[in-house]
Design an enzyme around this catalytic site. Structure first.
Site, mmCIF file in Angstrom:
data_model
loop_
_atom_site.group_PDB
_atom_site.id
_atom_site.type_symbol
_atom_site.label_atom_id
_atom_site.label_comp_id
_atom_site.label_asym_id
_atom_site.label_seq_id
_atom_site.Cartn_x
_atom_site.Cartn_y
_atom_site.Cartn_z
ATOM 1 N N TYR A 134 31.174 39.216 64.074
ATOM 2 C CA TYR A 134 31.502 40.224 63.158
ATOM 3 C C TYR A 134 32.902 41.095 63.286
ATOM 4 O O TYR A 134 33.579 41.420 62.243
ATOM 5 C CB TYR A 134 30.277 41.116 63.516
ATOM 6 C CG TYR A 134 30.330 42.370 62.322
ATOM 7 C CD1 TYR A 134 29.341 42.096 61.265
ATOM 8 C CD2 TYR A 134 31.119 43.367 62.402
ATOM 9 C CE1 TYR A 134 29.265 43.159 60.236
ATOM 10 C CE2 TYR A 134 30.954 44.522 61.456
ATOM 11 C CZ TYR A 134 30.218 44.360 60.220
ATOM 12 O OH TYR A 134 30.182 45.486 59.411
ATOM 13 N N PHE A 171 48.944 43.571 36.221
ATOM 14 C CA PHE A 171 47.791 42.736 35.787
ATOM 15 C C PHE A 171 46.733 43.474 35.363
ATOM 16 O O PHE A 171 46.722 44.529 35.753
ATOM 17 C CB PHE A 171 47.267 41.597 36.947
ATOM 18 C CG PHE A 171 46.401 40.671 36.652
ATOM 19 C CD1 PHE A 171 46.476 39.804 35.561
ATOM 20 C CD2 PHE A 171 44.926 40.928 37.029
ATOM 21 C CE1 PHE A 171 45.540 38.971 35.231
ATOM 22 C CE2 PHE A 171 43.966 40.044 36.793
ATOM 23 C CZ PHE A 171 44.218 39.147 35.798
ATOM 24 N N ASP A 172 45.609 43.153 34.581
ATOM 25 C CA ASP A 172 44.560 43.678 34.047
ATOM 26 C C ASP A 172 43.628 44.603 35.045
ATOM 27 O O ASP A 172 43.449 45.675 34.892
ATOM 28 C CB ASP A 172 43.575 43.092 32.988
ATOM 29 C CG ASP A 172 43.840 41.877 32.742
ATOM 30 O OD1 ASP A 172 44.875 41.288 32.691
ATOM 31 O OD2 ASP A 172 42.938 41.069 32.307
ATOM 32 N N ASP A 181 52.446 42.887 44.017
ATOM 33 C CA ASP A 181 51.143 42.210 43.664
ATOM 34 C C ASP A 181 51.619 40.579 43.666
ATOM 35 O O ASP A 181 52.229 39.942 43.115
ATOM 36 C CB ASP A 181 50.878 42.553 42.308
ATOM 37 C CG ASP A 181 49.678 41.629 41.707
ATOM 38 O OD1 ASP A 181 49.180 40.562 42.435
ATOM 39 O OD2 ASP A 181 48.993 41.995 40.864
ATOM 40 N N ALA A 221 49.763 37.507 44.193
ATOM 41 C CA ALA A 221 49.106 36.500 43.928
ATOM 42 C C ALA A 221 49.727 35.116 43.707
ATOM 43 O O ALA A 221 49.156 33.996 44.345
ATOM 44 C CB ALA A 221 48.360 36.700 42.649
ATOM 45 N N HIS A 261 36.979 41.335 26.687
ATOM 46 C CA HIS A 261 37.299 39.960 26.078
ATOM 47 C C HIS A 261 36.152 39.281 26.903
ATOM 48 O O HIS A 261 35.888 38.030 26.675
ATOM 49 C CB HIS A 261 38.637 39.640 26.649
ATOM 50 C CG HIS A 261 39.155 39.918 28.099
ATOM 51 N ND1 HIS A 261 39.191 41.176 28.519
ATOM 52 C CD2 HIS A 261 39.403 39.007 28.975
ATOM 53 C CE1 HIS A 261 39.443 41.123 29.774
ATOM 54 N NE2 HIS A 261 39.487 39.846 30.250
#
Ligand code: F0G
Length: 459
Positions: A72, A124-125, A215, A217, A450
């Site tokens: 953990y 980004f969204d 960001d 990614a 969407h």
């Protein structure tokens, strides 16, 4: 003879995909209410809906999963991941999260308050969603040329430094928790941001006393483009370029499902211990204890390995060359797309193809449906459906571009699949003038419509 380019890996395990008939696809598309998200994946032959979480892990990643430590707190897997992140980004502190938007949720809970302003390059969204959910504002400062799909420029993902400075001048720094630089710029077509632009952004951040968030990614694909396109970087390694990129940021959010080639996972990494501490409480509340944050130990181990593989030059060359290969095929057939080919996807310029379909009838969605019906290839609409309604007037927001994104999963498809995709698109392209009507919405949610929208064909 110069030896031809070939993949930097071989295939050890395969997954069967099946073709279908046009009649079957017509029935399935109707049952899915003309929403590609509603299709069962078994009904799809080549799935280009996203490059997120859809990559193929390597033998070394699967081996790392077996060594995952599920303690953990203080798991070995956490420390392995910490080492990998430090090596590639230089950041000393990090918090694991279950994916990219979770990293945004945790970080933004700590740093954003109502009324704040976050300038960036095509947020980004989910990033925008997390900003607007907190009644703050995302101000898009992307270079204008990103909207011209024909402009063949190396760094169309850049932020416009003049636009950015105008925003930084206009608002007090207390209201600007950070600048958000998305590398690569997904929404603009997987287009990279240059090191020069990163440096310029960091200089403005410093001048106005605000922080800089990446960001990240697709940070490795961005580094590859810097290496291959920007002067002075060809001799540097991808990892050195990544370190230089991140040396300009204060923190990063990461959706590990992209460039780290895992099926689930994310993290936030920080330069400053105080920023890390400020997020710990939210990580514990929303994700999990600070040494696992919503990830299994085995997933952290696979991610630690994936970060290494995702920043390997040969792998990146294989990947980005495949996207470029698809782009070249479309060039042969005269099919317009956001130029040059992006890092993770080809963004087909639907408005230039289906010129007879009015924008009110969802042009890129119409092209996406046609491509699916033609060959069982599933892309995703980046157009009016995604742009959603104006929150005040509830009118449709019409973006200047209607794009069909064909996102290529990592290490999954071969160039034969690329040929198939291009051929299917060519068949649609050749009968483009017979496609004159699009779709109307019959059901939609108030935000992020969407994903679940239901449509009916017109005409
Ligand atoms: N930032 C960028 C630039 C992204 O492209 C995404 C996800 C996220 C953040 C959120 O990460 O999905 O792990 O929560 N993009 C996917 C796509 C969904 O299809 O482009 P996530």
């Amino acid at each position: 003879m110069i030896l031809p380019f070939a993949e930097s890996y071989k295939i050890k395990m395969v997954e069967t995909i099946r073709k279908s008939t046009r009649e079957e696809r017509e029935r399935w598309m109707k049952e899915a209410h003309y929403n590609l998200f509603n299709l069962k994946s078994d009904y799809v032959f080549i799935d280009l809906l996203t490059d997120s979480g859809t990559g193929a892990m390597s033998d070394k990643q699967w081996a790392a999963m077996m060594e995952g430590d599920e303690s953990y707190a203080g798991a070995r897997s956490y420390y392995k991941l910490k080492e990998s992140i430090k090596d590639i980004t230089g950041f000393d502190y990090f918090l694991p999260t279950h994916q990219g938007r979770a990293a945004e949720n945790v970080l933004f809970s700590s740093i954003i308050k109502e009324g704040d302003i976050l300038p960036g390059n095509s947020h980004f969204d989910t990033t925008k969603g997390h900003i607007e959910f907190r009644k703050a504002h995302a101000v898009d400062c992307t270079v204008d040329v990103a909207k011209d799909t024909t402009a063949e420029l190396p760094f169309k993902g850049n932020i416009d430094l003049n636009k950015l400075e105008d925003v930084l001048k206009k608002y007090p720094k207390e209201n600007i928790p950070c600048i958000v630089l998305t590398v690569t710029n997904n929404t603009a077509g997987g287009q990279p941001v240059s090191m020069e632009n990163i440096k310029g952004t960091a200089a403005l951040a410093k001048k106005y006393g605000v922080k800089l968030l990446f960001d990240s990614a697709r940070f490795a694909e961005n580094a590859y483009f810097i290496k291959t396109r920007e002067e002075g970087y060809s001799a540097k390694s991808v990892v050195d370029i990544c370190r230089e990129m991140f040396s300009h940021a204060d923190f990063m959010t990461m959706s590990s499902k992209k460039d780290a080639i895992v099926n689930i996972g994310g993290f936030i990494a920080f330069r400053d211990e105080e920023d890390w501490k400020g997020c710990q409480m939210y990580n514990i509340m929303f994700e999990g204890f600070i040494t696992y944050g919503g990830m299994a130990g085995r997933d952290m181990s696979a991610l630690a390995q994936g970060l290494k593989e995702g920043t390997d030059f040969d792998y990146l060359q294989t990947r980005i060359s495949q996207v470029a290969y698809l782009g070249k095929k479309l060039d042969e057939y005269g099919i317009p797309y956001q130029r040059p080919a992006g890092g993770h996807a080809i963004f087909v310029d639907a408005k230039k193809i289906l010129t007879k379909v009015p924008q009110q009838e969802y042009v890129a969605q119409t092209l996406g449906i046609e491509l699916y019906l033609e060959g069982g290839v599933r892309g995703v609409e980046i157009g009016t459906l995604l742009a959603d309604r104006d929150p005040v007037t509830r009118e449709n927001r019409y973006p200047s571009l209607e794009l069909l994104r064909l996102a290529i999963p990592r290490r999954v498809y071969t160039n034969n699949h690329m040929d198939f995709i291009a051929a299917a698109l060519r068949n649609v392209f050749e009968r483009r003038d017979s496609i004159t009507r699009g779709y109307k919405i019959v059901k939609e949610l108030p935000i992020m419509r969407h994903f679940t929208v239901e449509l009916e064909p017109l005409g």
